[in-house]
Design an enzyme around this catalytic site. Structure first.
Site, PDB file in Angstrom:
ATOM      1  N   ASP A 132     -47.911 -19.278  48.992  1.00 25.73           N
ATOM      2  CA  ASP A 132     -49.105 -18.732  48.333  1.00 25.73           C
ATOM      3  C   ASP A 132     -49.969 -19.785  47.628  1.00 25.73           C
ATOM      4  OD1 ASP A 132     -48.072 -16.276  49.124  1.00 25.73           O
ATOM      5  OD2 ASP A 132     -47.041 -15.972  47.220  1.00 25.73           O
TER       6      ASP A 132
ATOM      7  N   HIS B 141     -52.234 -12.302  51.066  1.00 26.49           N
ATOM      8  CA  HIS B 141     -51.310 -11.940  49.988  1.00 26.49           C
ATOM      9  C   HIS B 141     -51.917 -10.753  49.221  1.00 26.49           C
ATOM     10  CE1 HIS B 141     -48.022 -12.595  47.218  1.00 26.49           C
ATOM     11  NE2 HIS B 141     -48.881 -12.302  46.254  1.00 26.49           N
TER      12      HIS B 141
ATOM     13  N   ASN C 283     -51.128  -4.618  59.459  1.00 22.98           N
ATOM     14  CA  ASN C 283     -52.206  -5.619  59.550  1.00 22.98           C
ATOM     15  C   ASN C 283     -52.269  -6.231  60.943  1.00 22.98           C
ATOM     16  OD1 ASN C 283     -53.739  -6.330  56.914  1.00 22.98           O
ATOM     17  ND2 ASN C 283     -51.635  -5.945  56.244  1.00 22.98           N
TER      18      ASN C 283
ATOM     19  N   GLU D  93     -57.135  -4.906  52.806  1.00 22.35           N
ATOM     20  CA  GLU D  93     -56.645  -5.849  53.825  1.00 22.35           C
ATOM     21  C   GLU D  93     -57.249  -5.529  55.187  1.00 22.35           C
ATOM     22  OE1 GLU D  93     -52.486  -7.368  52.051  1.00 22.35           O
ATOM     23  OE2 GLU D  93     -52.290  -5.626  53.340  1.00 22.35           O
TER      24      GLU D  93
HETATM   25  C1  GAR Z   1     -49.252  -6.837  53.365  1.00 22.34           C
HETATM   26  O1  GAR Z   1     -49.642  -6.112  52.233  1.00 22.34           O
HETATM   27  C2  GAR Z   1     -49.386  -8.324  53.109  1.00 22.34           C
HETATM   28  O2  GAR Z   1     -50.442  -8.643  52.249  1.00 22.34           O
HETATM   29  C3  GAR Z   1     -48.065  -8.628  52.475  1.00 22.34           C
HETATM   30  O3  GAR Z   1     -47.126  -7.885  53.199  1.00 22.34           O
HETATM   31  C4  GAR Z   1     -47.750  -6.662  53.607  1.00 22.34           C
HETATM   32  C5  GAR Z   1     -47.428  -6.430  55.072  1.00 22.34           C
HETATM   33  O4  GAR Z   1     -47.840  -5.169  55.499  1.00 22.34           O
HETATM   34  N1  GAR Z   1     -47.789 -10.035  52.505  1.00 22.34           N
HETATM   35  C6  GAR Z   1     -47.161 -10.685  51.525  1.00 22.34           C
HETATM   36  O5  GAR Z   1     -46.732 -10.132  50.543  1.00 22.34           O
HETATM   37  C7  GAR Z   1     -47.013 -12.194  51.733  1.00 22.34           C
HETATM   38  N2  GAR Z   1     -46.563 -12.832  50.527  1.00 22.34           N
HETATM   39  P1  GAR Z   1     -47.937  -4.829  57.046  1.00 22.34           P
HETATM   40  O6  GAR Z   1     -46.603  -5.267  57.684  1.00 22.34           O
HETATM   41  O7  GAR Z   1     -48.088  -3.359  57.111  1.00 22.34           O
HETATM   42  O8  GAR Z   1     -49.089  -5.570  57.613  1.00 22.34           O
END
Ligand code: GAR
Length: 191
Positions: free
Chosen positions: A146, A105, A15, A175
């Protein structure tokens, strides 16, 4: 004046990378800084490749907060984006960015949220529960995991033959499609 965005991330950083690309040629804002609480987080390698300054702070530094505040000040940060950030944001940082700090989230909060619910664990819980729908929640951050005010939720189906990997991939696509867009809207509206 160009607005400066800081991203906090703890892991892979896909992200974070999407956000950096989105703002790479933006007229009003750029990703100026990436901070992490894990020295081995892959987001550090992404940041180096993308040419974005990135720094690791240890547990004590995150708990205490003053060095984080100082770093945000040095980079003149206007807006903070949590992207897979799995530590607590220090109160002194939270209070410095009222309505200027957001989180994503990977579920439809309040379902599958709260302490210990992050990343892969969320998708596993969704599959185990037999839900027919999942999605993402983008929300302001506050002192509680959250629980900040919801800005937007986007939905996707959970298929009967979904595995953890197929559901995680579908949610990640949501996302990437919406987080840069929503952050853009919020940052572009800043005074
Ligand atoms: C994402 O899916 C985000 O929504 C989640 O961690 C992942 C990170 O992926 N966040 C949470 O769960 C927060 N409670 P990334 O490192 O590949 O962006």
């Amino acid at each position: 004046m160009m607005k400066n965005i800081a991203i906090f991330a703890s892991g892979n950083g896909t992200n974070a990378e999407q956000l950096v690309h989105h703002f790479a040629h933006h007229a009003k804002a750029r990703v100026a800084l990436i901070l992490t609480n894990r020295s081995t987080a892959f987001v550090l390698q992404r940041a180096e490749r993308l040419g974005v300054p990135a720094f690791y702070f240890n547990k004590e530094q995150w708990a205490e907060g003053s060095e984080i505040v100082e770093m945000l000040r040095r980079y003149a940060i206007d807006f903070v984006v949590l992207a897979g950030f799995l530590a607590r944001v220090p109160d002194c940082v939270l209070h410095g960015f009222p309505q200027r700090m957001v989180n994503i989230h990977p579920s439809l909060l309040p379902k599958f949220g709260g302490k210990g619910m992050y990343g892969d664990r969320v998708h596993q819980a969704v599959l185990a529960s037999g839900e027919q729908e999942s999605g993402i929640t983008i929300h302001y951050t506050n002192e509680h995991y959250d629980e900040g005010a919801i800005i937007c939720q986007e939905r996707c189906p959970v298929m009967p033959d979904d595995t953890f990997d197929t559901l995680a991939a579908r949610v990640h696509q949501l996302e990437y499609a919406h987080y840069p867009r929503v952050v853009d809207e919020l940052v572009s509206a800043l005074e």
